[in-house]
Motif scaffolding. Sequence first.
Motif, PDB file in Angstrom:
ATOM      1  N   ASP A   4       1.055  -0.945  -0.038  1.00  0.00           N
ATOM      2  CA  ASP A   4       0.342  -0.008  -0.005  1.00  0.00           C
ATOM      3  C   ASP A   4       0.624   1.185   0.260  1.00  0.00           C
ATOM      4  OD1 ASP A   4      -2.155  -1.456   0.209  1.00  0.00           O
ATOM      5  OD2 ASP A   4      -2.259  -1.606   2.314  1.00  0.00           O
ATOM      6  N   TYR A   5       2.078   1.254   0.835  1.00  0.00           N
ATOM      7  CA  TYR A   5       3.042   2.072   0.545  1.00  0.00           C
ATOM      8  C   TYR A   5       3.116   2.903  -0.665  1.00  0.00           C
ATOM      9  CZ  TYR A   5       7.553   5.347   2.009  1.00  0.00           C
ATOM     10  OH  TYR A   5       7.824   6.649   2.183  1.00  0.00           O
ATOM     11  N   TYR A   6       3.549   1.919  -1.847  1.00  0.00           N
ATOM     12  CA  TYR A   6       4.001   1.797  -2.439  1.00  0.00           C
ATOM     13  C   TYR A   6       2.983   2.361  -3.769  1.00  0.00           C
ATOM     14  CZ  TYR A   6       9.145   1.279  -1.561  1.00  0.00           C
ATOM     15  OH  TYR A   6      10.193   1.593  -1.326  1.00  0.00           O
ATOM     16  N   ARG A   7       2.015   2.222  -3.637  1.00  0.00           N
ATOM     17  CA  ARG A   7       1.032   2.169  -4.657  1.00  0.00           C
ATOM     18  C   ARG A   7       0.804   4.512  -4.331  1.00  0.00           C
ATOM     19  NH1 ARG A   7      -4.966   4.083  -3.423  1.00  0.00           N
ATOM     20  NH2 ARG A   7      -5.482   3.435  -5.028  1.00  0.00           N
ATOM     21  N   PHE A   8       1.040   4.804  -3.550  1.00  0.00           N
ATOM     22  CA  PHE A   8       1.505   5.773  -2.920  1.00  0.00           C
ATOM     23  C   PHE A   8       2.582   6.237  -3.761  1.00  0.00           C
ATOM     24  CE2 PHE A   8      -2.119   5.030  -0.250  1.00  0.00           C
ATOM     25  CZ  PHE A   8      -3.016   6.618  -0.779  1.00  0.00           C
ATOM     26  N   TYR A   9       3.165   6.017  -3.295  1.00  0.00           N
ATOM     27  CA  TYR A   9       4.805   6.719  -2.929  1.00  0.00           C
ATOM     28  C   TYR A   9       5.719   6.589  -4.384  1.00  0.00           C
ATOM     29  CZ  TYR A   9       4.423   8.408   0.773  1.00  0.00           C
ATOM     30  OH  TYR A   9       3.461   9.567   1.909  1.00  0.00           O
ATOM     31  N   ASN A  10       5.415   5.220  -5.127  1.00  0.00           N
ATOM     32  CA  ASN A  10       5.590   5.138  -6.527  1.00  0.00           C
ATOM     33  C   ASN A  10       5.452   6.345  -8.358  1.00  0.00           C
ATOM     34  OD1 ASN A  10       7.523   3.132  -6.843  1.00  0.00           O
ATOM     35  ND2 ASN A  10       5.614   1.447  -6.516  1.00  0.00           N
ATOM     36  N   HIS A  11       4.516   7.381  -7.329  1.00  0.00           N
ATOM     37  CA  HIS A  11       3.904   8.384  -8.327  1.00  0.00           C
ATOM     38  C   HIS A  11       4.144   9.734  -7.419  1.00  0.00           C
ATOM     39  CE1 HIS A  11       1.224   5.804 -10.619  1.00  0.00           C
ATOM     40  NE2 HIS A  11       0.578   4.864  -8.893  1.00  0.00           N
ATOM     41  N   ILE A  12       5.629   9.562  -6.382  1.00  0.00           N
ATOM     42  CA  ILE A  12       6.277  10.606  -6.227  1.00  0.00           C
ATOM     43  C   ILE A  12       7.528  10.285  -5.639  1.00  0.00           C
ATOM     44  CG2 ILE A  12       5.117  10.704  -3.462  1.00  0.00           C
ATOM     45  CD1 ILE A  12       4.894  13.829  -4.200  1.00  0.00           C
ATOM     46  N   GLU A  13       8.473  11.435  -6.308  1.00  0.00           N
ATOM     47  CA  GLU A  13       9.645  11.061  -5.805  1.00  0.00           C
ATOM     48  C   GLU A  13       9.977  11.813  -4.449  1.00  0.00           C
ATOM     49  OE1 GLU A  13      13.908  11.016  -8.093  1.00  0.00           O
ATOM     50  OE2 GLU A  13      12.989  13.221  -8.228  1.00  0.00           O
ATOM     51  N   LEU A  14       9.282  11.449  -3.358  1.00  0.00           N
ATOM     52  CA  LEU A  14       9.684  12.052  -1.540  1.00  0.00           C
ATOM     53  C   LEU A  14      10.589  10.970  -1.009  1.00  0.00           C
ATOM     54  CD1 LEU A  14       8.764  14.806  -0.750  1.00  0.00           C
ATOM     55  CD2 LEU A  14       6.327  13.061  -0.133  1.00  0.00           C
ATOM     56  N   PRO A  15      11.873  11.400  -1.542  1.00  0.00           N
ATOM     57  CA  PRO A  15      12.797  10.428   0.027  1.00  0.00           C
ATOM     58  C   PRO A  15      12.480  10.412   1.644  1.00  0.00           C
ATOM     59  CG  PRO A  15      14.135  11.637  -1.664  1.00  0.00           C
ATOM     60  CD  PRO A  15      12.928  12.246  -1.959  1.00  0.00           C
ATOM     61  N   GLU A  16      12.668   9.865   2.181  1.00  0.00           N
ATOM     62  CA  GLU A  16      12.527  10.168   3.513  1.00  0.00           C
ATOM     63  C   GLU A  16      13.790  10.547   4.176  1.00  0.00           C
ATOM     64  OE1 GLU A  16      11.049   7.334   6.327  1.00  0.00           O
ATOM     65  OE2 GLU A  16       9.118   6.973   5.279  1.00  0.00           O
ATOM     66  N   ARG A  17      14.996  10.277   3.614  1.00  0.00           N
ATOM     67  CA  ARG A  17      16.402  10.263   2.894  1.00  0.00           C
ATOM     68  C   ARG A  17      17.294  10.280   2.003  1.00  0.00           C
ATOM     69  NH1 ARG A  17      19.802   6.786   7.205  1.00  0.00           N
ATOM     70  NH2 ARG A  17      19.632   4.373   5.593  1.00  0.00           N
ATOM     71  N   PHE A  18      18.328  11.952   1.571  1.00  0.00           N
ATOM     72  CA  PHE A  18      18.666  12.067   0.828  1.00  0.00           C
ATOM     73  C   PHE A  18      20.142  11.178   0.675  1.00  0.00           C
ATOM     74  CE2 PHE A  18      16.167  14.695   0.402  1.00  0.00           C
ATOM     75  CZ  PHE A  18      15.420  15.531  -1.038  1.00  0.00           C
ATOM     76  N   GLY A  19      19.543   9.737   0.972  1.00  0.00           N
ATOM     77  CA  GLY A  19      20.740   8.961   0.832  1.00  0.00           C
ATOM     78  C   GLY A  19      21.572   8.712   2.916  1.00  0.00           C
ATOM     79  N   ASP A  20      22.633   8.061   2.989  1.00  0.00           N
ATOM     80  CA  ASP A  20      22.740   7.324   4.316  1.00  0.00           C
ATOM     81  C   ASP A  20      24.035   8.365   4.552  1.00  0.00           C
ATOM     82  OD1 ASP A  20      24.337   5.894   2.338  1.00  0.00           O
ATOM     83  OD2 ASP A  20      23.947   4.409   3.360  1.00  0.00           O
ATOM     84  N   LYS A  21      24.989   9.268   3.211  1.00  0.00           N
ATOM     85  CA  LYS A  21      26.289   9.710   3.565  1.00  0.00           C
ATOM     86  C   LYS A  21      26.551  11.237   3.418  1.00  0.00           C
ATOM     87  CE  LYS A  21      28.725   5.573   1.772  1.00  0.00           C
ATOM     88  NZ  LYS A  21      29.621   5.096   0.363  1.00  0.00           N
ATOM     89  N   PRO A  22      26.731  12.014   4.387  1.00  0.00           N
ATOM     90  CA  PRO A  22      27.084  13.294   4.073  1.00  0.00           C
ATOM     91  C   PRO A  22      27.355  13.939   2.709  1.00  0.00           C
ATOM     92  CG  PRO A  22      27.912  12.759   5.623  1.00  0.00           C
ATOM     93  CD  PRO A  22      27.762  11.418   4.849  1.00  0.00           C
ATOM     94  N   TYR A  23      26.966  15.124   2.281  1.00  0.00           N
ATOM     95  CA  TYR A  23      26.800  15.220   1.425  1.00  0.00           C
ATOM     96  C   TYR A  23      27.033  16.664   1.322  1.00  0.00           C
ATOM     97  CZ  TYR A  23      21.708  16.242   1.217  1.00  0.00           C
ATOM     98  OH  TYR A  23      20.355  16.853   1.378  1.00  0.00           O
ATOM     99  N   THR A  24      27.605  17.501  -0.130  1.00  0.00           N
ATOM    100  CA  THR A  24      27.764  18.645   0.134  1.00  0.00           C
ATOM    101  C   THR A  24      27.468  18.862  -1.457  1.00  0.00           C
ATOM    102  OG1 THR A  24      29.327  18.834   1.488  1.00  0.00           O
ATOM    103  CG2 THR A  24      29.578  21.273   0.247  1.00  0.00           C
ATOM    104  N   ARG A  25      26.312  19.941  -1.594  1.00  0.00           N
ATOM    105  CA  ARG A  25      25.671  20.964  -2.912  1.00  0.00           C
ATOM    106  C   ARG A  25      26.145  22.613  -2.817  1.00  0.00           C
ATOM    107  NH1 ARG A  25      20.290  16.715  -3.611  1.00  0.00           N
ATOM    108  NH2 ARG A  25      22.421  15.094  -3.536  1.00  0.00           N
ATOM    109  N   LEU A  26      26.490  23.171  -4.099  1.00  0.00           N
ATOM    110  CA  LEU A  26      26.037  23.889  -4.201  1.00  0.00           C
ATOM    111  C   LEU A  26      24.783  24.786  -4.855  1.00  0.00           C
ATOM    112  CD1 LEU A  26      27.544  27.035  -3.961  1.00  0.00           C
ATOM    113  CD2 LEU A  26      28.769  25.988  -5.896  1.00  0.00           C
TER     114      LEU A  26
END
Length: 396
Positions: A4-26
């Motif tokens: 049921d969860y993927y019934r919803f989240y296969n239709h939106i790009e809304l990750p609960e976290r952006f990977g599992d490592k630190p990141y830096t972006r400009l």
Amino acid sequence: QWKDYYRFYNHIELPERFGDKPYTRLFAGQSFLKYNFKNTVIQFSTANKWWGPGYRNALVLSNNAGGFPHLSIANKKLIKTKIGAFNYEFIWGQLRNSNEPPPLSYMTFRGNKLYAPKTDRVRMFQGMHLNYTPKWFTNLTLGLEQSFVQYSGELSGMGAYLPIKNILHRLPNDLAAQPIILSAFYFNYKLPAVQAKLYGEFGWNLNQTTARNFMLQPDKGLASVLGFSKIFPTTQKHYWEFLAEMTNLQLQTRAEQFSSGAPPSWYLGADLVQGYTHNGQILGAGIGPGATSQTIELNWRSAKNRIGLSAERRLHNNDFYVFSFTNSGDFRRWYVDFATTLKIDWTFGRWDLSPRLSYIQTNNYNWSLFQPQEIYFIPGKDKQQFMGQLNFTYHL
């Protein structure tokens, strides 16, 4: 439940976290290049836009996601006519994909993978915002908003780039890939005698409808923001400010809640599987699909300085909750946050400092409730956390 969860989240790009490592972006942030011609402003920008009267949530455009590159055309000063004053803004932009998967994307159900990977296709954003202050009611402002998101490969012809859909350029019913169209109107009514205002924003996420169907079922695809604010002056150089707002993105009808195929929740796309997002964050109300929010806030203000305390109750994706748990009769699994935040904004010369400290009580995190015994009313998977934040700005 994961199905049921993927019934919803296969239709939106809304990750609960952006990977599992630190990141830096400009990023380019709130940058812009502007050209003024008489009363017209043409601007290329990555700055955020906030449409609507709300202070906590906005249905169509807010600062929840980072700004996306866009071209806009707007008026510089109010357009005054015999019937009142007008503002307008038109936007054409491009949205970025985060390409971050949701949690447990490897899970299967009956031998089938639950997560459908999203192709990295370019999405185009178009939007228009009009507001009007009637000559006879100068304290009232009325607004109209509409946004349109579609894969760039699905757009062809000049008509596809007109930012007012289903009005000037009506979309065909047999469109191969259905876009996301959000339409909303709002009001903002000021009460200067008591230094207060009332406002509301009402939106619909319908690609196609008729006047007859709208009259019969106006709550189909409906979302709303309602709010109130008031200033309490004092005899000193400071004053008190009270704010209250509630937002509802939950589906209103049983037919929508238990529809077949892709759920018609706000910000989800039936064919546009990245949904109404930029870089994995929602462009509109940050509380997310199917959610509700109730917020109150009290501020002490003096010039630019502020000390405030806010409290919010946020109900996470209740569309998923209704679909997944109604048949079981288990009404205990609401995923709810209760957040209290201390806010300070203070100016020291050229410096603006804005610390924040929040305490968040989360009940039934991710709708989880473990019951190893026969006692019915037991605590769910509850979480408590503190969050600190420090923002500072230096004015050149």
